[in-house]
Scaffold this motif. Structure first.
Motif, PDB file in Angstrom:
ATOM      1  N   ARG A  12       0.923  -1.162  -0.034  1.00  0.00           N
ATOM      2  CA  ARG A  12      -0.162  -0.088  -0.037  1.00  0.00           C
ATOM      3  C   ARG A  12       0.871   1.353   0.146  1.00  0.00           C
ATOM      4  O   ARG A  12       0.589   2.247  -0.279  1.00  0.00           O
ATOM      5  CB  ARG A  12      -0.820   0.009   1.321  1.00  0.00           C
TER       6      ARG A  12
ATOM      7  N   TYR B 289      -7.070  -4.732   1.179  1.00  0.00           N
ATOM      8  CA  TYR B 289      -8.331  -5.081   1.714  1.00  0.00           C
ATOM      9  C   TYR B 289      -8.962  -5.722   0.618  1.00  0.00           C
ATOM     10  O   TYR B 289      -9.992  -6.620   1.030  1.00  0.00           O
ATOM     11  CB  TYR B 289      -8.965  -3.825   2.206  1.00  0.00           C
TER      12      TYR B 289
ATOM     13  N   ASP C 277      -4.484  -1.822  -2.627  1.00  0.00           N
ATOM     14  CA  ASP C 277      -5.321  -1.906  -1.488  1.00  0.00           C
ATOM     15  C   ASP C 277      -5.337  -3.606  -1.150  1.00  0.00           C
ATOM     16  O   ASP C 277      -6.187  -4.423  -1.724  1.00  0.00           O
ATOM     17  CB  ASP C 277      -6.618  -1.373  -1.422  1.00  0.00           C
TER      18      ASP C 277
ATOM     19  N   GLU D  20      -6.059   1.037   4.741  1.00  0.00           N
ATOM     20  CA  GLU D  20      -6.767   0.981   3.736  1.00  0.00           C
ATOM     21  C   GLU D  20      -6.864   2.028   2.830  1.00  0.00           C
ATOM     22  O   GLU D  20      -6.145   3.280   3.148  1.00  0.00           O
ATOM     23  CB  GLU D  20      -8.331   1.123   4.395  1.00  0.00           C
ATOM     24  N   ASP D  21      -7.153   1.790   1.491  1.00  0.00           N
ATOM     25  CA  ASP D  21      -6.840   2.643   0.569  1.00  0.00           C
ATOM     26  C   ASP D  21      -7.814   3.669   0.616  1.00  0.00           C
ATOM     27  O   ASP D  21      -9.071   3.495   0.503  1.00  0.00           O
ATOM     28  CB  ASP D  21      -6.858   2.096  -0.732  1.00  0.00           C
TER      29      ASP D  21
END
Length: 213
Positions: A110, A138, A136, A210-211
């Motif tokens: 990331r 996630y 990302d 997180e993005d």
């Protein structure tokens, strides 16, 4: 950077240390014994490379403690040729362990600074993941799924659903779950919607980002 007899000797001591802490998988121990961890670290920390500790790297991240790397790798039960997704490339040290275990590695980072550095650095050492992606974690990597194993190398406040859905049947997700302190958690996919869950005590990781874009 050279890999000297001294480094190799220190590495063997490190292997004995993590063995004494309960790591039994010989393939994982051999991988830790082969990888020159000192080259993954900033020069100021070289003397500490073979201590069983985490140390800072670029972008406010850390290179994980060798015991933690070994513990997660052991839980994954990597077999040669397994497709493994790594969430959080970081320094590339865990990536190298997975490659030494014979995995076909897809890795997502990331932090752009780390991504650029590690994507140039790993091939110089002879470590070539199938894909190293800036993105990302996630979300996982749907286009390459299913994976035999997914390893998350940062603390996740929750278990991202895409990661569970991208596991093959009998695939294993190893993820540290929690905010301040994480519980090392293993999910084994038993069916389309059926997962077996195991917990393995407390660890501390930097947070999984997180993005936000």
């Amino acid at each position: 950077m050279k890999d000297t007899f001294k480094h190799k000797g220190l590495r063997q001591q490190l292997v004995e240390t993590i063995k004494a802490k309960g790591i039994k998988d010989e393939n994982v121990l051999d991988a830790i014994g082969r990888i020159p961890r000192h080259v993954f670290m900033d020069s100021g920390f070289l003397d500490h490379a073979y201590q069983d500790k985490a140390f800072p790297i670029a972008a406010d991240q850390t290179i994980s403690q060798p015991y933690t790397v070994a513990f997660q790798s052991e839980l994954l039960q990597v077999k040669p040729g397994d497709k493994i997704l790594e969430i959080g490339t970081g320094s590339g040290y865990q990536t190298a362990v997975l490659l030494e275990l014979g995995a076909s590695v897809f890795s997502i980072e990331r932090q752009r600074e780390l991504y650029k550095k590690t994507s140039k650095f790993l091939p110089k050492l002879g470590y070539r993941p199938k894909k190293l992606i800036f993105g990302d974690g996630y979300k996982g990597l749907k286009e390459e799924a299913p994976f035999n194993g997914i390893i998350v190398t940062a603390g996740a406040p929750f278990v991202p659903k895409p990661l569970l859905s991208q596991l093959a049947i009998d695939g294993r997700l190893v993820i540290p779950v929690g905010d301040e302190v994480q519980i090392m958690t293993l999910f084994i996919r038993k069916g389309i919607k059926e997962f077996e869950k195991h917990e393995f005590g407390e660890f501390r990781f930097v947070p999984l980002l997180e993005d936000k874009n």
